[in-house]
Design an enzyme around this catalytic site. Structure first.
Site, PDB file in Angstrom:
ATOM      1  N   ARG A  29      -7.027 -12.707  35.399  1.00  0.00           N
ATOM      2  CA  ARG A  29      -8.310 -12.202  35.920  1.00  0.00           C
ATOM      3  C   ARG A  29      -8.696 -12.900  37.222  1.00  0.00           C
ATOM      4  O   ARG A  29      -9.213 -12.268  38.140  1.00  0.00           O
ATOM      5  CB  ARG A  29      -9.385 -12.340  34.848  1.00  0.00           C
ATOM      6  CG  ARG A  29      -9.013 -11.450  33.655  1.00  0.00           C
ATOM      7  CD  ARG A  29     -10.181 -10.893  32.926  1.00  0.00           C
ATOM      8  NE  ARG A  29      -9.711  -9.775  32.096  1.00  0.00           N
ATOM      9  CZ  ARG A  29     -10.336  -9.329  31.031  1.00  0.00           C
ATOM     10  NH1 ARG A  29     -11.455  -9.875  30.655  1.00  0.00           N
ATOM     11  NH2 ARG A  29      -9.852  -8.309  30.354  1.00  0.00           N
ATOM     12  N   ASP A 132       0.289 -31.349  21.256  1.00  0.00           N
ATOM     13  CA  ASP A 132       0.506 -32.800  21.144  1.00  0.00           C
ATOM     14  C   ASP A 132      -0.484 -33.669  21.925  1.00  0.00           C
ATOM     15  O   ASP A 132      -0.595 -34.859  21.663  1.00  0.00           O
ATOM     16  CB  ASP A 132       1.926 -33.159  21.599  1.00  0.00           C
ATOM     17  CG  ASP A 132       2.982 -32.675  20.620  1.00  0.00           C
ATOM     18  OD1 ASP A 132       2.604 -32.230  19.526  1.00  0.00           O
ATOM     19  OD2 ASP A 132       4.172 -32.740  20.957  1.00  0.00           O
ATOM     20  N   ARG A 167      -4.635 -39.660  -6.919  1.00  0.00           N
ATOM     21  CA  ARG A 167      -3.285 -39.776  -6.349  1.00  0.00           C
ATOM     22  C   ARG A 167      -3.311 -40.348  -4.936  1.00  0.00           C
ATOM     23  O   ARG A 167      -4.330 -40.291  -4.239  1.00  0.00           O
ATOM     24  CB  ARG A 167      -2.631 -38.396  -6.291  1.00  0.00           C
ATOM     25  CG  ARG A 167      -2.104 -37.959  -7.637  1.00  0.00           C
ATOM     26  CD  ARG A 167      -1.655 -36.518  -7.600  1.00  0.00           C
ATOM     27  NE  ARG A 167      -0.944 -36.180  -8.818  1.00  0.00           N
ATOM     28  CZ  ARG A 167      -0.719 -34.942  -9.227  1.00  0.00           C
ATOM     29  NH1 ARG A 167      -1.155 -33.918  -8.520  1.00  0.00           N
ATOM     30  NH2 ARG A 167      -0.048 -34.714 -10.330  1.00  0.00           N
ATOM     31  N   GLN A 259      -0.104 -25.957  12.013  1.00  0.00           N
ATOM     32  CA  GLN A 259      -0.895 -26.532  13.116  1.00  0.00           C
ATOM     33  C   GLN A 259      -0.701 -25.808  14.433  1.00  0.00           C
ATOM     34  O   GLN A 259      -1.475 -25.966  15.362  1.00  0.00           O
ATOM     35  CB  GLN A 259      -0.493 -28.000  13.336  1.00  0.00           C
ATOM     36  CG  GLN A 259      -0.894 -28.910  12.224  1.00  0.00           C
ATOM     37  CD  GLN A 259      -0.018 -30.149  12.181  1.00  0.00           C
ATOM     38  OE1 GLN A 259      -0.408 -31.192  12.665  1.00  0.00           O
ATOM     39  NE2 GLN A 259       1.161 -30.045  11.611  1.00  0.00           N
TER      40      GLN A 259
HETATM   41  O1  F6P Z   1       5.519 -30.205  21.129  1.00  0.00           O
HETATM   42  C1  F6P Z   1       4.815 -29.470  20.201  1.00  0.00           C
HETATM   43  C2  F6P Z   1       5.458 -29.564  18.848  1.00  0.00           C
HETATM   44  O2  F6P Z   1       4.691 -28.783  17.971  1.00  0.00           O
HETATM   45  C3  F6P Z   1       5.641 -30.973  18.298  1.00  0.00           C
HETATM   46  O3  F6P Z   1       4.478 -31.534  17.767  1.00  0.00           O
HETATM   47  C4  F6P Z   1       6.723 -30.754  17.288  1.00  0.00           C
HETATM   48  O4  F6P Z   1       7.449 -31.912  17.054  1.00  0.00           O
HETATM   49  C5  F6P Z   1       7.590 -29.730  17.949  1.00  0.00           C
HETATM   50  O5  F6P Z   1       6.768 -29.026  18.857  1.00  0.00           O
HETATM   51  C6  F6P Z   1       8.255 -28.765  17.018  1.00  0.00           C
HETATM   52  O6  F6P Z   1       8.906 -27.824  17.793  1.00  0.00           O
HETATM   53  P1  F6P Z   1       9.653 -26.502  17.300  1.00  0.00           P
HETATM   54  O7  F6P Z   1       8.963 -26.041  16.080  1.00  0.00           O
HETATM   55  O8  F6P Z   1       9.472 -25.535  18.410  1.00  0.00           O
HETATM   56  O9  F6P Z   1      11.043 -26.924  17.109  1.00  0.00           O
END
Ligand code: F6P
Length: 327
Positions: A29, A132, A167, A259
């Site tokens: 944009r 990260d 636990r 994540q």
């Molecule tokens: O760099 C991002 C990240 O999610 C890291 O935290 C993780 O170690 C890595 O990529 C995993 O990468 P992939 O799932 O692409 O092999």
């Protein structure tokens, strides 16, 4: 003299991160607003090599600000590490008359951009997109906030079952070389202990901490482990501790790629919008081969060399605080 920038390409590369789409939207944009022609390269450097390049209109980026992943797809390219691969990539860009590229990714993405820009006359601007948060030159990277929120929500759920059964849980979060996700998840979820790649922690130290907790009648415990901890992942650490300390029944949970997905938080959407917008404006203002970031709420441009090589260190006081509050 350098040609004025008229046609730019945007791509995502490396691990995807929630908020990449918001950044792509902002780039498209802002470029359109400035009367630039904007192209999308699919699958990162791999697609650049194969000529997977398409003109993007503002309608291509409608209804994506809230979506995780990346509409441009992503990849990790071995071929781009070779001079032959980079030559093919350059030829693809020249075939489309691309004057400059905007790369959304992490350390590996910017390393590729830095090498390429030394060999060829097409400038790059980098946008930090990785869960990260390990890039020097920005307080936060796109995707980090969402990843931490996802991890904290998961730990909250584990807390319920850990509490019910008395636990001890070792919960592994992502971060091969960086403990940011582990540290923020630990603080945000009120975990007892965090284990980061940047900080040496021995099994004995963890056991001492757990024993101290047990003495205070702590009925359950949560330990957050960054996947890149030198002693190994959560399973390896749990196994080592179990051999010497069996006060608690021990379980392991690996949050993993959960994540990386999901709708970005408002914070990630705003950051991605600001960085995408600033990348285009910066390019037009003459910025070349730099990463755009946000430091203390100001937009800053950091030379690729620094963003790649300088180590981003977290505030050590945060770790001290996590340890005190986790007692
Ligand atoms: O760099 C991002 C990240 O999610 C890291 O935290 C993780 O170690 C890595 O990529 C995993 O990468 P992939 O799932 O692409 O092999």
């Amino acid at each position: 003299m350098e040609q004025p920038i008229k046609r730019i390409a945007v791509f995502s590369s490396g691990g995807d991160a929630p908020g990449m789409n918001a950044a792509i939207r902002a780039v498209v944009r802002t470029a359109t607003y400035n009367d630039l022609h904007i192209y999308g390269i699919y699958r990162g450097y791999e697609g650049m090599i194969n000529g997977e390049i398409e003109r993007l209109e503002t309608s291509h980026v409608a209804n994506i600000i809230h979506r995780g992943g990346t509409i441009l797809k992503t990849a990790r390219s071995e071929k781009f590490r070779t001079p032959e691969g980079r030559k093919l990539a350059y030829e693809s860009l020249v075939a489309q008359d691309i004057d400059a590229c905007i790369a959304i990714g992490g350390n590996g993405t910017f390393t590729g951009a830095q090498i390429f820009s030394q060999e060829y006359d097409i400038p790059f601007i980098g946008i930090p997109g990785t869960i990260d948060n390990d890039l020097y030159g920005t307080d936060f990277t796109i995707g980090f906030d969402t990843a931490v929120n996802t991890a904290v929500e998961a730990v909250d759920r584990i807390r319920d079952t850990a509490d019910s059964h008395n636990r001890l849980f070792f919960i592994e979060v992502m971060g091969r070389h960086s403990g940011y996700i582990a540290l923020y998840t630990g603080i945000g979820s009120g975990a007892g202990f965090v284990m980061l790649p940047e900080r040496e922690t021995t099994i004995q130290e963890v056991i001492q901490q757990l024993k101290a907790g047990a003495k205070r009648k702590k009925l359950f415990s949560l330990v957050i482990v960054a996947e890149g901890h030198p002693l190994g992942g959560a399973q390896a650490i749990a196994d080592a501790i179990n051999q010497e300390f069996d006060y608690y029944e021990t379980k392991v949970a690996i949050i993993g790629h959960l994540q990386r997905g999901g709708s970005p938080t408002a914070q990630d959407r705003v950051l991605a919008s600001q960085l995408g917008y600033s990348a285009v404006e910066g390019l037009l203002a003459g910025q070349r081969n730099v990463m755009v970031g946000q430091v203390n709420e100001d937009i800053v441009f950091t030379d690729f060399n620094d963003s790649i090589q300088q180590i981003k260190v977290f505030n050590p006081d945060l770790l001290r605080m996590a340890e005190i509050l986790g007692l």
